[in-house]
Design a protein around this motif. Sequence first.
Motif, short mmCIF file in Angstrom:
data_model
loop_
_atom_site.label_atom_id
_atom_site.label_comp_id
_atom_site.label_asym_id
_atom_site.label_seq_id
_atom_site.Cartn_x
_atom_site.Cartn_y
_atom_site.Cartn_z
N GLY A 289 15.41 8.37 1.15
CA GLY A 289 14.81 9.50 1.95
C GLY A 289 13.27 8.90 1.63
O GLY A 289 12.15 9.04 2.50
N GLY A 290 12.70 8.81 0.46
CA GLY A 290 11.56 8.42 0.06
C GLY A 290 11.04 7.15 0.50
O GLY A 290 9.74 6.94 1.15
N GLN A 291 11.90 6.22 0.55
CA GLN A 291 11.59 4.93 1.21
C GLN A 291 11.26 5.16 2.48
O GLN A 291 10.48 4.36 3.26
N GLY B 26 0.95 10.18 -5.19
CA GLY B 26 -0.27 9.60 -5.71
C GLY B 26 -0.77 8.34 -4.79
O GLY B 26 -1.75 8.04 -4.47
N LEU B 27 0.48 7.52 -4.43
CA LEU B 27 0.28 6.27 -3.57
C LEU B 27 -0.44 6.52 -2.27
O LEU B 27 -1.32 5.85 -2.04
N LEU B 28 0.02 7.86 -1.68
CA LEU B 28 -0.53 8.31 -0.65
C LEU B 28 -1.71 8.71 -0.69
O LEU B 28 -2.65 8.16 0.02
N GLY C 197 0.83 -1.28 0.11
CA GLY C 197 0.01 0.07 -0.25
C GLY C 197 0.95 1.34 0.04
O GLY C 197 0.67 2.37 -0.55
N ALA C 198 2.05 1.19 0.50
CA ALA C 198 2.78 2.47 0.60
C ALA C 198 3.89 2.35 -0.56
O ALA C 198 4.96 3.01 -0.59
N GLY C 199 3.63 1.41 -1.43
CA GLY C 199 4.62 1.43 -2.75
C GLY C 199 5.95 0.53 -2.27
O GLY C 199 6.98 1.06 -2.81
N LEU C 200 5.97 -0.16 -1.20
CA LEU C 200 7.37 -0.78 -0.86
C LEU C 200 7.44 -2.17 -1.15
O LEU C 200 7.76 -2.93 -0.42
N ASP C 201 6.70 -2.39 -2.44
CA ASP C 201 6.57 -3.80 -2.77
C ASP C 201 7.82 -4.66 -2.67
O ASP C 201 8.22 -5.66 -2.24
#
Length: 584
Positions: free
Chosen positions: A479-481, A513-515, A452-456
């Motif tokens: 930083g983004g991760q 956009g993921l957020l 869900g947070a784009g950390l597949d």
Amino acid sequence: MSDQVEWRVRDHLRPHRRRLAAVLVLTIVSSALMLAQPMLLSRLVGTLTDAGAAVLPPAALLVAAALGGALLGAWRTYLLQSTGEEFILGLRKALYRRLLRLRAAEYDERSSGDLLSRLGTDTTVLRSALTSGMFSLVSAGLTIAGAVVLMAYISPVLFGAAMASLLIGAAVVFSMGGAVRRASTQAQTNVGLMTVAMERALSAVRTIRACEGTEREVAELDSAATRARDSGVRIAALQAMASPAIATSAQIGLMLVLVLGGYRVAAGHLELGDLAAFMMYMFMLITPVVQAASGYTQVQAGLAALDRVREILKLPEEAADEPGTGGGPIAPATPAAPLIEFASVTLTYPNGVTALRDVDLAIAAGSRVAIVGLSGSGKSTVLSLIERFYTADSGTVRFRGHDVAELPRSSIRSQIAYVEQDAPLIAGTIARNLRLGRPDAAAERMAAALRGAGLDEFAESGGEVGGRSVGDGGALLSGGQRQRLTWARALLMERPLLVLDEPTASVDARTEGLLQDALDNVPSGTTTIVVAHRLATVMGADRIIVMDQGRVVDSGTHEELLDRNDLYRELASRQMLAADAVRG
Ligand SMILES: Nc1ncnc2c1ncn2[C@@H]1O[C@H](COP(=O)(O)OP(=O)(O)O)[C@@H](O)[C@H]1O
Ligand SMILES: [Mg+2]
């Protein structure tokens, strides 16, 4: 509240009082056995010169006293050291519990290096003061007192001669005591400064290197280390001056006793055995005198350390001002009560900065709210008050209609998933970070939160969900991760109120956009408060609160605010639209 009772050494020694009494008894007995040895020797010498007397009994007694004294001494040492460890364990437990529960404001001004040194160095110094220091003082004191009494008993004349010379040496040492103490306090302080400087440098090692500041940090460490050396050298000089003074006075004393004693033996006023015993007592004094001197400095250092530890133990815990009621869910005070309500709330930080002035706001349960405003306008402070890290100076913060001052913090916090601004990661695995807010989270839930947070990419590693290490403070992630991992942590908590402080500060527009998707997918009924500076996040909100210089200046929908609020228009065009344009 029992945790708030002042921490006293006396109270914490009480549970160990029986062992300490045993230590005292053992010390007295072993000292007595040691002191008996010269007397027994004197009798042995007497039997050697007297043809009729049996040699064996005094010899056997002497051996028994020596062995018994040594064994009891060993037992006492073990008892004392293990009691010292128990005591220090209690102190350390109290200390780290307090260190983790102080009021939020206490951490703002204190250096963590300083706090750490109190837990590590100071408790260790205190332990040696309590065990070897106190012990040396007591047992040396006993031996000295006993030897002195026995010497005076054997021969008052010789005793007078010995004491006169020894007192001169003692006076020299004692007069240096103050200087030694000052120098050792300075040494400790400088070692502490070195730790603080090192901790600060390590916490920003890349920035310092990038600024080519390593040499300056090294210079600062050099100066603290050098000052510690200077204090150490001063102590060495004082001690170096003390030892010849003691040695000379001891030598003079011994010579006086030998000359006087020999004369008295020859004249028939003194037995040879008594002279031998007297000399043994004199030699016996040397070790305890040295022991007592070092025990004295150890105890002084320990008292300084105890002061530093107690300074922390005196600080109030956050829960000190908490009402006595238990935690648990909070029922609304009235059916219409908003989830969060601020009524003319003012907050001034301890450093004098007034961050909020007369703030009024209401956030309805289930709504999606954004807070916008220039940096420093008080947005994070509003969230800190909701989390009750700080308490309003005036005005009221209400949670479901209840004054938060009347609710236990734990029951409020258990309702909130809060991601602070620049939320840190803790060293360990991704899973450990996720489980921070939900220790029982199942693997599938964690994997879903990560996706869900784009950390597949972190969902699986070696078959284990989130098994990868994030490094110290998240150093192994981008930083983004790091930021997305903090969202995942909050989403996994599934709390009725989700609070995110600038969650998109270091993510790209696509990730942002993921957020949006994640916020759209929170369970219905969840209230979300997001401090945002990107238009996309703001536009999705039911209501936008505009803050400026500690005040709420307006609130409404995006369209309403664009229409009527200059500040909002400026924010929207300068900051957010720019970011939005990147998003394309
Ligand atoms: N812990 C603190 N102690 C003292 N002053 C603080 C603290 N946190 C923030 N401030 C000050 O309070 C004001 C509001 O800060 P903050 O709420 O963080 O603003 P924002 O989140 O809108 O950027 C600022 O002037 C800031 O310098
Ligand atoms: Mg902020």
